[in-house]
Design an enzyme around this catalytic site. Sequence first.
Site, PDB file in Angstrom:
ATOM      1  N   LYS A  76      -0.879  -4.307  -3.307  1.00 31.23           N
ATOM      2  CA  LYS A  76      -2.186  -3.763  -2.882  1.00 31.23           C
ATOM      3  C   LYS A  76      -2.281  -2.329  -3.395  1.00 31.23           C
ATOM      4  O   LYS A  76      -1.727  -1.411  -2.827  1.00 31.23           O
ATOM      5  CB  LYS A  76      -2.304  -3.812  -1.358  1.00 31.23           C
ATOM      6  CG  LYS A  76      -3.478  -3.039  -0.761  1.00 31.23           C
ATOM      7  CD  LYS A  76      -4.802  -3.677  -1.088  1.00 31.23           C
ATOM      8  CE  LYS A  76      -5.912  -3.130  -0.182  1.00 31.23           C
ATOM      9  NZ  LYS A  76      -6.190  -1.697  -0.316  1.00 31.23           N
ATOM     10  N   SER A 130       0.819  -1.209   0.000  1.00 34.52           N
ATOM     11  CA  SER A 130       0.000   0.000   0.000  1.00 34.52           C
ATOM     12  C   SER A 130       0.859   1.269   0.000  1.00 34.52           C
ATOM     13  O   SER A 130       1.511   1.568  -0.989  1.00 34.52           O
ATOM     14  CB  SER A 130      -0.952  -0.049   1.203  1.00 34.52           C
ATOM     15  OG  SER A 130      -1.982   0.888   1.071  1.00 34.52           O
ATOM     16  N   ASP A 140      10.390   5.822  -9.937  1.00 35.98           N
ATOM     17  CA  ASP A 140       9.975   6.581 -11.122  1.00 35.98           C
ATOM     18  C   ASP A 140      10.743   7.890 -11.269  1.00 35.98           C
ATOM     19  O   ASP A 140      10.996   8.347 -12.388  1.00 35.98           O
ATOM     20  CB  ASP A 140       8.472   6.861 -11.072  1.00 35.98           C
ATOM     21  CG  ASP A 140       7.645   5.588 -11.234  1.00 35.98           C
ATOM     22  OD1 ASP A 140       8.197   4.598 -11.750  1.00 35.98           O
ATOM     23  OD2 ASP A 140       6.473   5.590 -10.835  1.00 35.98           O
TER      24      ASP A 140
END
Length: 697
Positions: free
Chosen positions: A499, A474, A485
């Site tokens: 998740k 999460s 990224d």
Amino acid sequence: MKSLLTGSILALTIGLQSSALLAKPNGDQNWEYLQPNREQVIASLNIVELLKRHHYNKPPLNDVRSAEIFNGYIEMLDPSRSYFIASDIAEFEKWRTQFDDFLKNGNLEPGFTIYKRHLDRLEQRLDYAIGMLDKGIDQLDFTKDEDLLIDREKAPWAKDLAEQDDLWRKRLKDEILRLKITGKEPQAIQELLLKRYKNQRTRLSQTRSEDVFQAYINAFAQSYDPHTQYLSPENAENFDINMSLSLEGIGAVLQNDNEYVQVARLVPAGPAEKSKQLKPADKIIGVAQGNDEMVDVVGWRLDEVVKLIRGPKGSVVRLEVIPSGNAPNDQTSKIVPITREAVKLEEQAAHKSILHLQQNGHDYKLGVIEVPAFYLDFKALRAGASDYKSTTRDVKKLIDELQKEKVDGLVIDLRNNGGGSLQEATELTGLFIEQGPTVLVRNSDGRVDVLADESEEVYYKGPMAVLVNRLSASASEIFAGAMQDYHRALILGGQTFGKGTVQSIQPLNHGELKLTLAKFYRVSGQSTQHQGVIPDITYPANMDTKEIGESALPHAMPWDSIRPAIEPEKDPFKPFLTELKTRHEARTQNNPDFVYTRERMALSQELMKETTVTLNEAKRRAHQADVEKRQLALENALRTAKGEKVLDKLEQEDDSLPRIDEPKTKPEDDAFLSESGKILLDYLGLNTNPPRHEARR
């Protein structure tokens, strides 16, 4: 995140009840008292409407969905295909494509009828097992060469009761053999199993209408995704207690696994996690209060087991567990005493250490910040307290302290971090990047909300690595994904949990609905759902990703991608990744901890592929002895490499056995953490223009 629903519940017309009921097999118990009531019918109609309007996917409720509900409900009631017989399934088959119509019309009778047939068959099976045990286990032949199919997910249904009797005779022999091999005497085995089956028989008569309704509606709700779930009024109260931590427990999230209750994850800094004796995928088979007699809980409902485990602060609960590291057929258990207490926010706080490493003849110091959870003291924040605790505030202080130690880089340790505050994941990301998006949230209407770091400055600009594993979930995945990224840190360790969905609790006239209504995406446009975050350099797993993780859950929503929020920039790590991997593999090829983890997982996966077990006692004992010999060899190879005392036999109660992938007393003793530091130092040595380590003041 604000709820996307208004909370209004629609009062819909109740449809006519089906009069087409199935014939009831002969049985002692009359289940006719199990009937749907008006509140449950209205709740079911409201759930149909809520899912239709607000579920993230908005899939149609049609014949295809009906077949999924049918399959899911049968599997939920009889996952091992050991209760229903072929004629039952044939009778139910006429409803396969009708559940969409039943649900739209508020007709709950077919769901109740199937459940009552399940109770009939379960009653028959328990009576059969009790009858066999009453004759004595010595009347069973354990010298006969016969096998039991244990992977029965796709097994054919027993064609009649005689064939099912034979299956249960073999099942009983298997249970007895498992207990024999753990060292239990025949008389003790007979008493234990008789007590277990008789208790299950007694609890069968306590089945409530709400139990039936919850099972049936969840077969419907979870056909959409595994996190969409109906909570009965009682379970809704338990959910609220767990979220607020207002009642003391052991700090473990539990789930059903066929006849067992299994540990899903441990709450950071909770009593279970601090005990170091309970792990995800451990099976709880007994619960005792203090020094009271152990209560066998095999076959109990999850909510019943939770009630036993929960209790007042300071009291002791003893759990009998089958460790997750056991071979699939090894029932050897251990007793884990845990003192109940509330999980304190300050104990979940991020903390630091310094990793001292030597590389290429030089001494280095790397700062390590372990983040057990993404926490935020909402109560103190709303009260206007200036010193409220939060992950980001604590990490900033730790960075300042590490800077004073003149560390050469930073490792953020997110292993076993199950997530928490989305706000904190965003703010923590902001410490390491310039102003920009941190995560995207796509709602069920297709709208994409962009959460962003508004600060134009970077608090820490130095070299970084982020360490994750399968239990990083999460909010952890949001942070790790952003670091990857933005090319801000090397991501190391294991594939994360996956998740990547958002749920909201919606009140009903009867209970609550936990509803998936949004999905997380990384700033690159990739979902964190199902796939999780894939590390730049992967370490050997110490748990099977096919058994633990979002992808292991039925009806898990798929990975996908949307339009990225940032333009891709040149990846500073890419030119060096091949060399970094080569050095990592050379360094860990003979590293005792890495070798142990790889070989232990290989053995576990080999054993998991076994689909049958022998019911010949001599052969079964020989097989178990061979497995234990191989496990002992792995343990002792690790101990020998570390200069530790070898064991004569596997000792479940020996808490001194090395634990891989868990923080050690000294950072240097943690093989995965040390290797992460070495990879980061490799990168600094290869890159002639690494990031500068400085902090924003």
